[in-house]
Each structure stands twice: as structure tokens, then as C-alpha cells.
Design a protein around this motif. Structure first.
Motif, PDB file in Angstrom:
ATOM      1  N   ASN A 146      43.763  48.249  39.902  1.00 20.84           N
ATOM      2  CA  ASN A 146      42.301  48.370  39.891  1.00 20.84           C
ATOM      3  C   ASN A 146      41.913  49.820  40.196  1.00 20.84           C
ATOM      4  O   ASN A 146      42.314  50.354  41.223  1.00 20.84           O
ATOM      5  CB  ASN A 146      41.702  47.422  40.939  1.00 20.84           C
ATOM      6  N   HIS A 148      39.309  51.063  41.344  1.00 22.07           N
ATOM      7  CA  HIS A 148      38.531  51.222  42.576  1.00 22.07           C
ATOM      8  C   HIS A 148      39.420  51.195  43.813  1.00 22.07           C
ATOM      9  O   HIS A 148      39.033  51.695  44.866  1.00 22.07           O
ATOM     10  CB  HIS A 148      37.477  50.114  42.693  1.00 22.07           C
ATOM     11  N   ASP A 149      40.577  50.564  43.725  1.00 27.06           N
ATOM     12  CA  ASP A 149      41.523  50.463  44.840  1.00 27.06           C
ATOM     13  C   ASP A 149      42.854  50.052  44.227  1.00 27.06           C
ATOM     14  O   ASP A 149      43.039  48.897  43.827  1.00 27.06           O
ATOM     15  CB  ASP A 149      41.039  49.420  45.860  1.00 27.06           C
ATOM     16  N   ARG A 152      44.883  46.876  44.668  1.00 28.11           N
ATOM     17  CA  ARG A 152      44.278  45.598  44.257  1.00 28.11           C
ATOM     18  C   ARG A 152      44.482  45.350  42.769  1.00 28.11           C
ATOM     19  O   ARG A 152      44.655  46.284  41.987  1.00 28.11           O
ATOM     20  CB  ARG A 152      42.764  45.626  44.526  1.00 28.11           C
ATOM     21  N   CYS A 189      36.438  44.870  38.259  1.00 25.70           N
ATOM     22  CA  CYS A 189      36.507  46.313  37.993  1.00 25.70           C
ATOM     23  C   CYS A 189      35.126  46.969  37.951  1.00 25.70           C
ATOM     24  O   CYS A 189      35.022  48.172  37.711  1.00 25.70           O
ATOM     25  CB  CYS A 189      37.232  46.569  36.668  1.00 25.70           C
ATOM     26  N   THR A 408      35.995  39.287  45.612  1.00 29.28           N
ATOM     27  CA  THR A 408      36.195  40.584  44.966  1.00 29.28           C
ATOM     28  C   THR A 408      37.690  40.720  44.644  1.00 29.28           C
ATOM     29  O   THR A 408      38.462  39.772  44.828  1.00 29.28           O
ATOM     30  CB  THR A 408      35.735  41.720  45.902  1.00 29.28           C
ATOM     31  N   THR A 446      28.385  45.680  45.706  1.00 33.73           N
ATOM     32  CA  THR A 446      29.747  45.504  46.198  1.00 33.73           C
ATOM     33  C   THR A 446      29.776  44.456  47.296  1.00 33.73           C
ATOM     34  O   THR A 446      28.744  44.096  47.868  1.00 33.73           O
ATOM     35  CB  THR A 446      30.281  46.828  46.779  1.00 33.73           C
ATOM     36  N   LEU A 451      34.196  46.650  47.343  1.00 33.90           N
ATOM     37  CA  LEU A 451      34.659  46.456  45.957  1.00 33.90           C
ATOM     38  C   LEU A 451      33.589  45.748  45.130  1.00 33.90           C
ATOM     39  O   LEU A 451      32.755  45.008  45.667  1.00 33.90           O
ATOM     40  CB  LEU A 451      35.958  45.649  45.963  1.00 33.90           C
TER      41      LEU A 451
END
Lengths: 501, 102
Positions: A146, A148-149, A152, A189, A408, A446, A451
Motif C-alpha cells: 500500500n 500510504h503504508d 499494509r 488505497c 482500513t 481517514t 489510513l
């Protein structure tokens, strides 16, 4: 081609700039390839990057513009394709060992339509093997991360397409959605992902998983770009016998019509089992609809609670039949053996991964003598009940609202060894597939972990116009980046995402 | 409502055979557990009284689709055979199906 008003449409704006000669497709495509080269080693969105082909295609688009021809509404726009969409002469693997190196002898209809609209395919994206999974971890080529992180999952099964758009590798991507495989990764995402009404987008050239549920749809960073892409890929196709031979709603032109006077139903059963921070965001999304002049009411569709069980009988049953074709005879992997029967077994045993084997066996069991009525037959009757439940809700509501995913993005590996926990990731998205209805996930703030959360809108069959209008309203009213969000203690719903029953 | 392991190890071995998959002993154990858990979850569906509810195999009312019986181009033979694991005389070659002639 960009819609009137202030609705942002970066991909369509890019196409407009290329068509007017203001920008060159080769530069746009080069920037996309550079972004991929920079970060895809870390994210693994792509199974294959088509750099040379994309450069040649972009040069052709620029040549057309220079010659006064119109390359189309997606002129020069980089697009990522899920690796279960057939591309003639180009590897199409479904992220499976059994199709490694397979080069289809034809293009999927959506691929042809994108090309006619001037789009430039930059690569084939990673996915759960044969689209069976909710995290892109069952891929034979390894997981996608992912953006964003990176600890994950991106969701799945179209995780590569969702992550590619979220990472800025391409402004548009296509995926397929059998039980949520576009909407759930879009939510995780933080991008827009849409599953059309069954039959509005041709499945010709989509490698089959569960034929009565599969639909192709767009990923984009904005609702308007998703709408413009749906307008390009939708419409009747004689090559798909399940393609609807009736006018497909045009959605880009209606985006700014709003939802004043319409009724939005918040589906109680979709909130059940969702995490409290996700529920709070969906409540806030409902308030955005109310502020836009819609009537908001809470509705109960108790039948959707049965969707998960029905889906995990119906989809594997259809998959067990569809995947019987991988026998080592005509294409794909063959593991040699002295006779044909043992060659079939050796090929399938070596070629399929654990999740695909699990689903094939589950489906074979659900269809087998003695269990057919108890499992598959019952699931088909539940499907009828779910359709009736939606019909009841749509007597008073124009569009329905709920979360796309109960949680999330979850950590890599968390659910991989527990199939049932993984299957619960799809609990909010499955009902639309069983009913054949359109649905869309729109980023809406989020969760408590920072997330992305996706708000899901659902509409009746061929209700794409109202669906996209409501999506545009949610997008405009979504919390700004960095908004911490308030967890509403009175929001209801369970506190964990695992208790979705 | 069926208890845990509503599918037996022998059942799993049988469906694997039907699906042309070979499983190790360890895989048989794992799949028996995992398929049992999914089928137990589906027990709510199996237990419903749905007599009189018609089954829906497809969300659309499908009708057979026909086209005029006219020749038209089809896939290129060489291109299709290029994807095959083994080819002989423009055909797919497979290992023996019936065993040796007596």
C-alpha cells in the motif's frame, strides 16, 4: 471532454491538453514511466511495464494531434491494466504460475476501446491469483504494498491497479470486481473505484473467475475521471453474450447535477461489524448528502447479511468450472507426465497456488452430488432474497450508502493464513455483485490510524447516473487531507472489523 | 447446524481428485480445517427455509444470443498454436490418453 463546472478531472484535463497540442503525450508517458521506475521496486504494482510500447503509442498520439486528427477523449493518458485483461501478444498471467508467459491471441474489448480513445497502456498490474483474494498477497509474483503504508496491503484482488493510481504511476487503471475487487482496494488505497452494472462493460477478454459476477471497471483519482473512463469502456459488445443490448447510461455529462431532492439510504447491515472510526466517517458522508439537499434515512436490508456465505459458495462453484480449462493442453503451463490424465494433475498441482486450490475444491464440493442442493442451490435462493431486499430499499431510496470495507488497510500477512478472516474483508461489497448492481467507492477521509476510508454508494441496475452524481457530491464534501476525524461514540456498529456477522 | 469439520478429510481427498489436484498429507489436513471453517460459516445459508424461493443463477434475465450464420475471420492458427505447450502437424500434441495399443 472535461465536464462543466469545477469538478476536477486530472486524466481528462491531461487528454485535453494533449489534444490541443499544449502538452505532448511522449512527455506525459515518460513521466509516468519515470515514476514507476522510481518506486515500483518497493511497491510491486506491476507484473510487466510496457515502456517501449507505451513510448511508441504516445508518439503515435502526438503524430495524430500534429496531423490534425483527434486521438480521442483519453488521448495520451497513461493507463494501467489488471493482468487478467487479455492483451494481444503481451503476457497476461493473472499472477498465476499456470499462465506465466502466456500471450493471448486477441485483445479484450476494453483494451480495444481504451486504445480507440487514445489511452496509452503503461503496464499490466499485479493481482491476487485469478482475482481470488482481498489483499493481492495470493499473487504468484509476490504482494503489492500500500503506497500510504508499505507494511499494509493495498486490498485486492485488483491491488496493483489501485496502488498504481494511488502512487501516481498512472492517473487511470482498470480492474475487475467479482466480490469487491475494485472497490475494496480503491478504499484501502484512497482512490475512486467503480463496479458497473453487470453487462454494461464487455467481459470479452477478461479471464473468467466467476462469470455471473465478474465486471470490469475503472480506478481514478477523481470521480470525473472514473466517469469519463466508464463512458469509454461501457456499451454493448456482440462478442460478450452477457453484454446488455440497451443504451448504457452516459455519466460524465450528468456529474454536476447534484442530489437535491433524492433519498439516500444508509444501510444498517453494512455498518454492522465495521470499525467505529469507519462508521463515523460514513455517518459524516451521510451528513454531506443531507447538506446537498438529499433526504437521508436509515434503511434495513437484512438479506445482505447472508451475502458473504452465498458468495463463497457461488463464486467458487463458478470458478471450479471456469478453471477446469487449465489442463496443460492448449496454453499455459504443462508439467510433462507419461499420460494425459497424470499430466493434467501434475500441471494443475504445480500451476495453481493455495488460495486458487482452496476455491476450486470448495466449489467442486458445493456442486457435488449430495451437497448441491444444501449449498449451491440454497446460495442461489439467497441470491434471489438479496435482490428482493434491494428492490424493497429502492422503493424509497434512490441510492444507498455504507462503508466499502469494514476496516482500513490491514498489515501484510495478517489474514493470509485465515481464509475466513480474509473473506470477511468483502462483506460490504459482495451484495452488489450478487444483485448485478453498480457501486462505487469514494475516498472519504481517514480512519484513526490515518489510513484512507472509502464510502460506498450503491444504486439499482443501470443506475450509474445517480450513482456518479452522488459520488461527485461525496467527493466535494470529503474531509480535507490530515483531518483527524472524530470517532462518534454513539455511531453504533461493533468495535472490530472481524465480527461482521 | 453442522459442527466443525462438516467436511471430512476423505471428502477433501475426493474433491481434490475430482478437481485434478494432488495434495500432500499436510495439505489435506490444512484444507480440511480451512474448508470446514468456510462451510461452517455457510451453515446459516444451508439452514434457511427457502422452499418456494426461486433460485437466481444470474442477475440478468439471459436470453440465447444468436448471430447470422456467416463466415468471418477467426483467431490466427499460428498465433494460437504459438501458445501451446506442444504442437505437431498444426495440432495440439498431448501425452497418450488411452495407453498403449494391445
Amino acid at each position: 471532454m472535461s465536464p462543466a463546472g469545477a469538478t476536477p478531472a486530472p486524466a481528462l484535463a491531461l487528454a485535453d491538453a494533449i489534444r490541443s497540442g499544449e502538452r505532448r503525450a511522449v512527455e506525459v508517458v515518460e513521466a509516468s514511466l519515470a515514476a514507476i521506475a522510481e518506486r515500483d521496486g518497493e511497491l510491486h504494482c506491476f507484473n510487466l511495464v510496457l515502456a517501449d510500447q507505451a513510448r511508441a503509442r504516445a508518439a503515435e498520439v502526438d503524430r495524430m494531434v500534429a496531423a490534425g486528427e483527434d486521438p480521442g477523449p483519453l488521448a495520451g493518458v497513461p493507463v494501467a491494466l489488471k493482468d487478467n485483461l487479455c492483451t494481444r501478444g503481451i503476457d497476461t498471467t493473472c499472477s498465476s504460475r499456470i499462465l506465466a508467459g502466456w500471450r493471448p491471441p486477441y485483445d479484450a474489448t476494453v483494451v480495444t476501446r481504451l486504445a480507440r480513445a487514445g489511452a496509452v497502456v503503461v503496464g499490466k498490474t499485479n493481482m491476487d491469483e485469478f482475482a481470488m483474494g482481498s489483499s493481492t498477497e495470493t499473487s504468484a509474483t509476490g504482494p503489492t504494498r500500500n503506497p500510504h503504508d508499505t507494511s499494509r496491503v493495498p486490498g485486492g484482488s485488483s491491488g496493483g491497479s489501485a496502488a498504481a493510481v494511488a502512487a501516481g504511476f498512472a492517473p487511470l487503471a482498470l480492474g475487475s470486481d467479482t466480490g469487491g475487487s475494485i472497490r475494496q482496494p480503491a478504499a484501502l488505497c484512497g482512490v475512486v473505484g467503480m463496479k458497473p452494472t453487470y453487462g454494461t462493460v464487455s467481459r470479452y477478454g477478461l479471464v473468467a473467475f466467476a462469470s455471473s459476477l465478474d465486471q470490469i471497471g475503472p480506478f481514478a483519482t477523481t470521480v470525473a475521471d472514473a466517469a469519463g473512463t466508464f463512458d469509454v469502456i461501457g456499451g454493448h459488445d456482440p462478442a460478450d453474450s452477457t453484454s446488455l443490448d440497451r443504451p448504457t447510461p452516459r455519466v460524465l455529462s450528468v456529474l454536476d447535477e447534484g442530489i437535491a431532492g433524492l433519498t439516500v439510504g444508509v444501510v444498517r447491515e453494512l455498518l454492522d461489524g465495521a470499525d467505529a472510526d469507519v462508521v463515523a466517517r460514513i455517518r459524516a458522508a451521510a451528513e454531506v448528502c443531507a447538506a446537498a439537499g438529499a433526504r437521508v434515512e436509515e434503511v434495513s436490508v437484512p438479506e445482505v447479511a447472508l451475502g458473504l456465505s452465498a458468495y463463497y459458495l457461488i463464486a467458487p462453484a463458478e470458478a471450479s468450472s471456469n478453471l477446469a480449462r487449465y489442463d496443460g493442453v492448449r496454453y499455459g503451463l504443462r508439467v510433462e507426465a507419461p499420460d494425459a490424465a497424470s499430466m493434467n494433475v501434475a500441471t494443475r498441482t504445480a500451476g495453481f497456488g493455495a488460495e486458487v486450490k482452496r476455491r476450486i475444491m470448495l466449489g467442486t464440493y458445493a456442486l457435488s452430488a449430495g451437497y448441491y442442493d444444501a449449498y449451491y442451490g440454497q446460495a442461489l435462493r439467497v441470491r434471489t432474497r438479496i435482490i428482493e431486499g434491494f428492490e424493497r430499499a429502492y422503493r424509497t431510496c434512490d441510492v444507498l450508502l455504507g462503508p466499502t470495507s469494514p476496516t482500513t488497510a490491514f498489515p501484510l500477512g495478517e489474514r493470509l493464513d485465515d481464509p475466513l478472516a480474509m473473506y470477511l474483508s468483502d462483506v460490504c461489497t459482495i451484495p452488489s455483485n450478487l444483485a448485478g448492481h453498480p457501486a462505487i467507492s469514494v475516498p472519504f477521509g481517514t480512519g484513526g490510524d490515518g489510513l484512507p476510508v472509502g464510502a460506498q454508494l450503491l444504486a439499482p441496475a443501470l443506475g450509474e447516473s445517480v450513482l456518479f452524481r452522488a459520488a461527485a457530491v461525496l467527493e466535494a464534501g470529503a474531509p480535507p487531507a490530515g483531518d483527524p476525524g472524530a470517532v462518534d461514540p454513539g455511531a453504533g456498529g461493533a468495535v472490530t472489523g472481524e465480527g461482521a456477522r | 447446524m453442522p459442527g466443525r469439520y462438516s467436511i471430512s478429510r476423505d471428502d477433501v481427498a475426493h474433491v481434490a481428485m475430482l478437481a485434478r489436484l494432488e495434495l500432500s498429507d499436510a495439505e489435506l489436513d490444512t484444507y480440511t480445517d480451512q474448508l470446514g471453517a468456510v462451510l461452517d460459516h455457510a451453515a446459516d445459508v444451508a439452514a434457511l427455509d427457502l422452499a418456494g424461493v426461486p433460485p437466481t443463477s444470474h442477475a440478468l434475465a439471459l436470453a440465447n444470443v444468436l448471430r447470422p450464420d456467416e463466415p468471418r475471420p477467426c483467431l490466427d492458427r499460428a498465433e494460437v498454436l504459438a501458445s501451446a505447450p506442444a504442437v505437431e502437424d498444426d495440432r495440439f500434441r498431448v501425452p497418450s490418453i488411452m495407453g498403449e495399443a494391445p
